[in-house]
Scaffold this motif. Structure first.
Motif, PDB file in Angstrom:
ATOM      1  N   UNK A   1       0.811  -1.220   0.000  1.00  0.00           N
ATOM      2  CA  UNK A   1       0.000   0.000   0.000  1.00  0.00           C
ATOM      3  C   UNK A   1       0.846   1.273   0.000  1.00  0.00           C
ATOM      4  N   UNK A   2       2.169   1.082  -0.109  1.00  0.00           N
ATOM      5  CA  UNK A   2       3.053   2.263  -0.024  1.00  0.00           C
ATOM      6  C   UNK A   2       3.953   2.402  -1.241  1.00  0.00           C
ATOM      7  N   UNK A   3       3.533   1.843  -2.369  1.00  0.00           N
ATOM      8  CA  UNK A   3       4.382   1.874  -3.560  1.00  0.00           C
ATOM      9  C   UNK A   3       4.557   3.290  -4.105  1.00  0.00           C
ATOM     10  N   UNK A   4       3.573   4.127  -3.872  1.00  0.00           N
ATOM     11  CA  UNK A   4       3.669   5.510  -4.383  1.00  0.00           C
ATOM     12  C   UNK A   4       4.353   6.459  -3.415  1.00  0.00           C
ATOM     13  N   UNK A   5       4.823   5.920  -2.279  1.00  0.00           N
ATOM     14  CA  UNK A   5       5.483   6.755  -1.272  1.00  0.00           C
ATOM     15  C   UNK A   5       7.003   6.744  -1.497  1.00  0.00           C
ATOM     16  N   UNK A   6       7.637   7.888  -1.346  1.00  0.00           N
ATOM     17  CA  UNK A   6       9.102   7.995  -1.485  1.00  0.00           C
ATOM     18  C   UNK A   6       9.743   7.428  -0.230  1.00  0.00           C
TER      19      UNK A   6
END
Length: 787
Positions: free
Chosen positions: A539-544
């Motif tokens: 759920x955090x693939x778009x987080x840097x």
């Protein structure tokens, strides 16, 4: 003399002892030997007479008579006194000897004989003389004292003028490097002391005779001799030679003090020498001082200091000249630096409209001066004269203070920092902070900082008067280093803060210390953030994941929060949301204010030929917001970019210029003025050719340099107002009632460690506190504290 005289016959007794007295006191040179038998016979005869006369039947028959009245000695005491007068009067000098030679020879023999004579009359001394003096007879003395008084009255006083004249003549000859009999001088001068007898108290030394008859003319002769010699010597020799001569003469006189002068004469003689050889020519020495400094003649400067140090009052004018000289050298060093900078700038050329090339007019502002060269110029002057203070002036407090005063003057007020009579704030604290920044930042060129050190910072910091201004500028640059990760060493940073704290106070560095605490807490938050992202990777693939947040205490950091309409790029929204979520779960109720203008990051740009690695572009957050939309479209107008980012036209222009410079973006139509037009098109190139794969487009420092300076100046002024108000309240709370003048003076004294408070600023703060009802005006220009 084997048969002793009758003990009750005065005439027989005296006839018996007189030849022995002649030998003991030093009578005829033909028969000068005193045998033990003769000495004992004389002693016994006098003893028998005194004892026998004290025990006669007529004396013993009177039972009412006090026992002490039986002691006898008056007759024989008078006989001895008359004999001593006759003996001393009979002494005559020979034709081939000076009076000084005669006096010393006869005095030496006489004083030895007087000592023996005192033993011969021991019984009379111990009983009759002691009884008479205890009864108040101050004209009766022991035999030794009687002998000295006789010599003083009969020999010394009538001939004292001649004796002193010959003594002074011998001293003059010795000063002229002629050989004299120093022993004779010592004996003769010592006799002045021994003959100074206080008849009222024999145990008390009386130097009246010595000081009046010898010391006074001796000092006058000394002054006269050295006044004439020094004037003549200076007329034909230079100052350095004169100082050697004066030092030599002083050493000779000090040796003379030890040889034959009484301790009492040491200070008057020293004062006489100082007045004649030093004070009288002090102005001539002062006039040469600057020349010695110009030539860096440390040995000669030391010699001059040693002379003046003998007269403390002469040191202040010398220290004043020293201080003025250092200040002049410091100002000249800065003027030369400014001229060199302007000359370098003038070597650059510009192209005229007609195509001709002309030299560029030098227009060097103070902010363009290299901080390293400026600080080094200040320190070089200090170090030169600090060595002179240490070696030549032996760290004398007067000259240490003079050095500090001069350095404080030229370091704070000079052609770069603050021209004389200017009302602006000195630029030295700002330049020192920039010097510190250059030293502590990561630098690819190690040689650029090889000759820079923390000691340089502390030397200049010691002398700057606006220490609060330095703290503000330093803290702002420290904040940049900490936020952008450009600090070379955390240990070096903390070392400087520790030294600043030691030099000033714990309060002075409190904000800096809190800044380090915030950075450490932010690093812990970064680790926690990364762990959370890694744990929920799906759920955090778009987080840097490498996002570095900095959570800063608003009152400790030099950043101003300005609410803007900036719209965060869509790609960064998930990271932003995740951080807010994690932070609020740990610190419920805290409000985060985002400083978007300080954000920085890197973007991978696939603008290379197929198969080649992408470019890495370092840029500000505003630049990221401008460049990321080009993933969707190849071209935008200025107006569209403003709408997408929420930034104003000025910020958009400043952020786009680096892209145009490196030709990553193209502008249509061209021209700086067209960037202000919202219809101007900005397009992204499809293929980028550049030698380096890493390009730094961040221009935040240039964008905010003017604003940074203004903010720093505003912060300094605001902090000073608050500090002055706090001082006033603190003073008035303790005093309750205080006059206007005393309040002003105490505030100036308390603020001195941070800055030089202006009286007009203090008055404004007083008026402000009166409005806030902390104070009220009283009678006769006084203030009262309101609880």
């Amino acid at each position: 003399m084997t048969d002793l005289p009758k003990s009750n016959d005065l005439t027989a007794t005296w006839t018996f002892v007189e030849p022995g007295l002649q030998l003991i006191i030093g009578g005829s040179e033909e028969n000068s030997g005193v045998t033990p038998q003769m000495y004992m016979n004389v002693y016994s005869a006098i003893y028998n007479y005194c004892v026998n006369k004290s025990r006669t039947p007529q004396n013993l028959a009177s039972s009412t008579t006090n026992q002490s009245s039986l002691l006898v000695g008056a007759e024989i005491y008078k006989k001895l006194k008359d004999y001593l007068i006759t003996y001393v009067s009979s002494l005559k000098k020979k034709q081939n000897e000076s009076f000084l030679e005669f006096y010393v020879k006869r005095w030496t023999r006489f004083t030895v004989g007087a000592g023996y004579l005192n033993h011969v009359f021991d019984y009379m001394n111990r009983y009759w003389v002691q009884k008479e003096r205890s009864d108040g007879r101050r004209d009766i003395f022991d035999v030794n004292t009687l002998s000295l008084l006789t010599w003083r009255d009969v020999m010394f006083k009538p001939n004292s003028d001649l004796l002193i004249k010959e003594i002074l003549e011998q001293i003059r000859l010795q000063r002229e490097n002629q050989v004299v009999d120093t022993r004779s001088l010592s004996v003769a001068i010592r006799s002045f002391v021994l003959l100074g007898i206080d008849t009222q108290d024999l145990k008390k030394q009386n130097l009246d005779l010595y000081t009046t008859l010898f010391e006074t003319p001796f000092l006058e002769a000394t002054k006269s001799f050295y006044a004439a010699e020094s004037n003549e010597y200076l007329s034909s020799h230079n100052i350095v030679d004169y100082m050697r001569k004066a030092e030599q003469r002083i050493n000779e006189e000090e040796s003379r003090e030890t040889l034959y002068l009484d301790e009492h004469s040491k200070k008057p003689l020293t004062d006489a020498l100082n007045d004649t050889l030093i004070v009288a020519h002090s102005q001539t020495l002062y006039n040469e001082f600057n020349n010695l400094l110009d030539q860096h003649q440390i040995d000669h400067i030391s010699k001059m200091f040693n002379l003046f140090n003998r007269v403390p009052s002469t040191l202040e004018p010398l220290a004043k000249k020293f201080s003025d000289y250092i200040e002049t050298q410091g100002l000249n060093a800065i003027d030369n630096l400014l001229n060199d900078t302007q000359n370098e700038a003038s070597k650059e050329s510009v192209t005229n409209e007609d195509g001709s090339i002309a030299p560029k007019k030098p227009n060097v502002s103070k902010s363009q001066v290299d901080p390293k060269l400026y600080i080094k110029a200040l320190i070089q002057v200090y170090q030169i004269y600090q060595k002179i203070v240490s070696s030549a002036f032996q760290n004398n407090p007067i000259f240490v203070k003079a050095l500090d005063s001069a350095c404080r003057s030229y370091i704070n007020v000079n052609s770069i920092a603050k021209p004389l009579n200017s009302k602006s704030t000195s630029k030295t604290p700002d330049l020192l902070a920039k010097y510190s920044d250059n030293l502590l930042k990561k630098n690819k060129d190690a040689d650029a900082t090889s000759d820079m050190s923390v000691d340089d910072i502390m030397i200049v910091f010691k002398f700057i008067t606006d220490k609060d201004a330095f703290e503000t500028h330093y803290r702002r640059l420290l904040a940049r280093r900490l936020i952008h990760g450009t600090s070379s060493s955390e240990e070096a940073e903390e070392s400087i803060i520790q030294r600043l704290q030691t030099e000033n106070s714990l309060e002075y560095t409190s904000k800096m210390t809190k800044m380090f605490q915030d950075v450490r807490a932010s690093n812990e938050l970064k680790i926690l953030f990364k762990e959370e992202v890694t744990r929920d990777w799906e759920n955090s693939k778009n987080i840097v994941p490498d996002f570095q947040p900095f959570i800063l205490a608003e009152t400790m950091w030099p950043f101003n929060y300005n609410k803007t309409n900036f719209q965060l790029p869509t790609d960064l929204v998930p990271t932003y949301t995740k951080l807010e979520e994690i932070y609020q779960s740990k610190h419920n109720g805290r409000i985060l204010k985002w400083l978007w203008s300080l954000g920085r990051g890197e973007i991978k740009a696939n603008l290379s030929k197929p198969g080649k690695p992408p470019f890495t572009l370092s840029m500000s957050l505003y630049q990221m917001a401008i460049i990321l939309p080009f993933n969707e479209n190849d071209s935008y107008s200025i107006g569209e970019l403003m709408e997408l980012t929420g930034l104003d036209n000025q910020t958009i222009i400043a952020s786009i210029v680096p892209f145009l410079k490196y030709k990553i973006l193209n502008q249509s139509p061209l021209g700086q003025d067209n960037l202000k037009n919202s219809e101007t098109k900005i397009s992204c190139i499809s293929e980028y050719k550049f030698k380096r794969l890493k390009i730094n487009l961040f221009n935040g420092v240039k964008l905010e340099q003017k604003q940074e300076s203004d903010d720093a100046e505003k912060e300094i002024n605001d902090d000073r107002k608050m500090f002055l108000q706090a001082c006033i309240v603190r003073i008035m709370k303790a005093r309750k009632n205080l006059s206007h003048t005393n309040l002003i003076n105490e505030v100036i004294q308390q603020s001195h460690q941070r800055f030089n408070a202006k009286i007009i600023d203090i008055k404004r703060c007083i008026d402000l506190l009166i409005e806030k009802e902390y104070l009220q005006r009283g009678e006769n220009q006084t203030y009262e504290y309101l609880a």
